[in-house]
Design a protein around this motif. Structure first.
Motif, PDB file in Angstrom:
ATOM      1  N   THR A  62      38.044  33.915   8.815  1.00  0.00           N
ATOM      2  CA  THR A  62      39.326  34.593   8.729  1.00  0.00           C
ATOM      3  C   THR A  62      40.206  34.259   9.928  1.00  0.00           C
ATOM      4  OG1 THR A  62      38.387  36.405   7.443  1.00  0.00           O
ATOM      5  CG2 THR A  62      40.443  36.855   8.606  1.00  0.00           C
ATOM      6  N   LEU A  63      39.614  34.238  11.108  1.00  0.00           N
ATOM      7  CA  LEU A  63      40.386  33.897  12.306  1.00  0.00           C
ATOM      8  C   LEU A  63      40.880  32.459  12.247  1.00  0.00           C
ATOM      9  CD1 LEU A  63      38.161  35.633  15.004  1.00  0.00           C
ATOM     10  CD2 LEU A  63      40.428  36.379  14.212  1.00  0.00           C
ATOM     11  N   ALA A  64      40.052  31.537  11.766  1.00  0.00           N
ATOM     12  CA  ALA A  64      40.484  30.148  11.639  1.00  0.00           C
ATOM     13  C   ALA A  64      41.643  30.022  10.664  1.00  0.00           C
ATOM     14  CB  ALA A  64      39.307  29.286  11.190  1.00  0.00           C
ATOM     15  N   GLU A  65      41.608  30.812   9.615  1.00  0.00           N
ATOM     16  CA  GLU A  65      42.673  30.791   8.601  1.00  0.00           C
ATOM     17  C   GLU A  65      43.959  31.406   9.122  1.00  0.00           C
ATOM     18  OE1 GLU A  65      42.653  33.763   5.249  1.00  0.00           O
ATOM     19  OE2 GLU A  65      42.081  31.955   4.151  1.00  0.00           O
ATOM     20  N   ARG A  66      43.846  32.535   9.828  1.00  0.00           N
ATOM     21  CA  ARG A  66      45.037  33.260  10.283  1.00  0.00           C
ATOM     22  C   ARG A  66      45.671  32.626  11.529  1.00  0.00           C
ATOM     23  NH1 ARG A  66      44.818  38.786   8.466  1.00  0.00           N
ATOM     24  NH2 ARG A  66      43.781  38.731   6.431  1.00  0.00           N
ATOM     25  N   PHE A  67      44.853  31.941  12.337  1.00  0.00           N
ATOM     26  CA  PHE A  67      45.333  31.392  13.613  1.00  0.00           C
ATOM     27  C   PHE A  67      44.979  29.907  13.710  1.00  0.00           C
ATOM     28  CE2 PHE A  67      44.259  35.883  14.123  1.00  0.00           C
ATOM     29  CZ  PHE A  67      45.491  36.397  14.520  1.00  0.00           C
ATOM     30  N   GLY A 115      42.541  26.096  16.714  1.00  0.00           N
ATOM     31  CA  GLY A 115      41.593  24.990  16.553  1.00  0.00           C
ATOM     32  C   GLY A 115      40.155  25.442  16.428  1.00  0.00           C
ATOM     33  N   LEU A 116      39.938  26.529  15.703  1.00  0.00           N
ATOM     34  CA  LEU A 116      38.581  27.059  15.603  1.00  0.00           C
ATOM     35  C   LEU A 116      37.653  26.187  14.766  1.00  0.00           C
ATOM     36  CD1 LEU A 116      39.329  30.872  15.329  1.00  0.00           C
ATOM     37  CD2 LEU A 116      38.220  29.670  17.224  1.00  0.00           C
ATOM     38  N   TRP A 117      38.185  25.359  13.892  1.00  0.00           N
ATOM     39  CA  TRP A 117      37.413  24.301  13.237  1.00  0.00           C
ATOM     40  C   TRP A 117      37.972  22.946  13.674  1.00  0.00           C
ATOM     41  CZ3 TRP A 117      33.052  25.849  11.740  1.00  0.00           C
ATOM     42  CH2 TRP A 117      32.838  26.977  10.937  1.00  0.00           C
ATOM     43  N   ALA A 145      34.945  33.861  19.174  1.00  0.00           N
ATOM     44  CA  ALA A 145      35.938  33.281  18.264  1.00  0.00           C
ATOM     45  C   ALA A 145      37.276  33.999  18.399  1.00  0.00           C
ATOM     46  CB  ALA A 145      35.432  33.335  16.830  1.00  0.00           C
ATOM     47  N   LEU A 146      37.232  35.322  18.473  1.00  0.00           N
ATOM     48  CA  LEU A 146      38.474  36.081  18.600  1.00  0.00           C
ATOM     49  C   LEU A 146      39.171  35.792  19.926  1.00  0.00           C
ATOM     50  CD1 LEU A 146      40.437  38.137  17.471  1.00  0.00           C
ATOM     51  CD2 LEU A 146      38.898  39.962  18.251  1.00  0.00           C
ATOM     52  N   LYS A 147      38.420  35.676  20.992  1.00  0.00           N
ATOM     53  CA  LYS A 147      39.016  35.357  22.292  1.00  0.00           C
ATOM     54  C   LYS A 147      39.750  34.022  22.250  1.00  0.00           C
ATOM     55  CE  LYS A 147      38.505  37.049  25.954  1.00  0.00           C
ATOM     56  NZ  LYS A 147      39.392  37.962  26.739  1.00  0.00           N
ATOM     57  N   ARG A 148      39.236  33.081  21.481  1.00  0.00           N
ATOM     58  CA  ARG A 148      39.857  31.758  21.411  1.00  0.00           C
ATOM     59  C   ARG A 148      41.219  31.783  20.739  1.00  0.00           C
ATOM     60  NH1 ARG A 148      38.153  27.277  24.479  1.00  0.00           N
ATOM     61  NH2 ARG A 148      36.385  28.234  25.537  1.00  0.00           N
ATOM     62  N   THR A 149      41.510  32.808  19.972  1.00  0.00           N
ATOM     63  CA  THR A 149      42.826  32.885  19.337  1.00  0.00           C
ATOM     64  C   THR A 149      43.920  33.234  20.336  1.00  0.00           C
ATOM     65  OG1 THR A 149      42.716  35.248  18.778  1.00  0.00           O
ATOM     66  CG2 THR A 149      41.741  33.669  17.188  1.00  0.00           C
TER      67      THR A 149
END
Length: 219
Positions: free
Chosen positions: A77-82, A86-88, A25-29
């Motif tokens: 948190t990553l979806a919210e911050r970044f 498109g994490l969701w 997930a972090l890599k996707r940001t």
């Protein structure tokens, strides 16, 4: 993309499924981050993790002054911050389903976890599986088939593009490969797509290169 003081604390790449989920997930940001790997199952492991994480478990994400532990909390948190990552899924129905199947993986499938521990560098076909593990495998395939059929037209992943849901099922993809679990054509195509992503391949290469072996996962 650079961000001050972004750190992810993880366990062994060969064995730590929870770490893999957060890492993908972090890599996707696309942000740069420092990775701290704490070897698991050693006398010093607990103290080493507690030096970073109040839960005494990995993974832990540090974003600036904020600490986030637990893989699902990290992903949210990553979806919210970044949001640009498109994490969701963007569509509400798809997003609700993605959250549901991710939470189901996060909270369940205990029989599958026990029967097929993650060991990415191994090939262990023929390992016996009890009925409850077989039921978990069937449920995973139901989820994959349903998501691919309903939401997957735009790409090869559960909701078209790669999302948190794919990060959460990526360790299962690895487990199914290690133990030669037979999959339907739809599920095999999906599993291959996850396995072949550059981020997954980078994680697997690092897992194969690790020197530590944990006996209970090597049977």
């Amino acid at each position: 993309m650079k961000m001050a003081n972004c750190v992810l604390v993880i366990g062994n790449k060969n064995y730590s499924s929870w770490s893999l989920r957060a890492w993908l997930a972090l890599k996707r940001t696309g942000i740069d981050f420092q990775e701290i790997l704490v070897p698991l199952m050693r006398p010093e492991t607990k103290a080493a993790i507690l030096a970073h994480s109040p839960s005494g478990k990995v993974p832990l994400l540090r974003l600036g002054d904020d600490q986030v532990w637990d893989s699902l909390s990290i992903a949210e948190t990553l979806a919210e911050r970044f949001p640009a990552a498109g994490l969701w899924p963007a569509a509400a129905t798809a997003r609700a389903t993605a959250r549901s199947v991710s939470a189901e993986m996060h909270a369940g499938f205990m029989a599958l976890r026990r029967a097929l521990p993650m060991n990415l560098r191994a090939h262990l076909p023929g390992r016996p599986r009890a009925a409850d593990a077989e039921a978990d495998i069937a449920r995973v395939q139901d989820i994959w088939t349903s998501c691919r059929t309903r939401f997957g037209a735009a790409g090869p992943f559960l909701f078209g593009g790669f999302t948190i849901a794919d990060a959460f099922y990526a360790p299962v993809v690895g487990r199914f490969r290690t133990y030669d679990v037979a999959l339907t054509d739809v599920c095999q195509a999906y599993a291959d797509a996850v396995w072949q992503t550059p981020d997954m391949q980078a994680w697997v290469a690092a897992a194969v290169a690790e020197g530590q072996r944990i006996a209970e996962y090597e049977a």
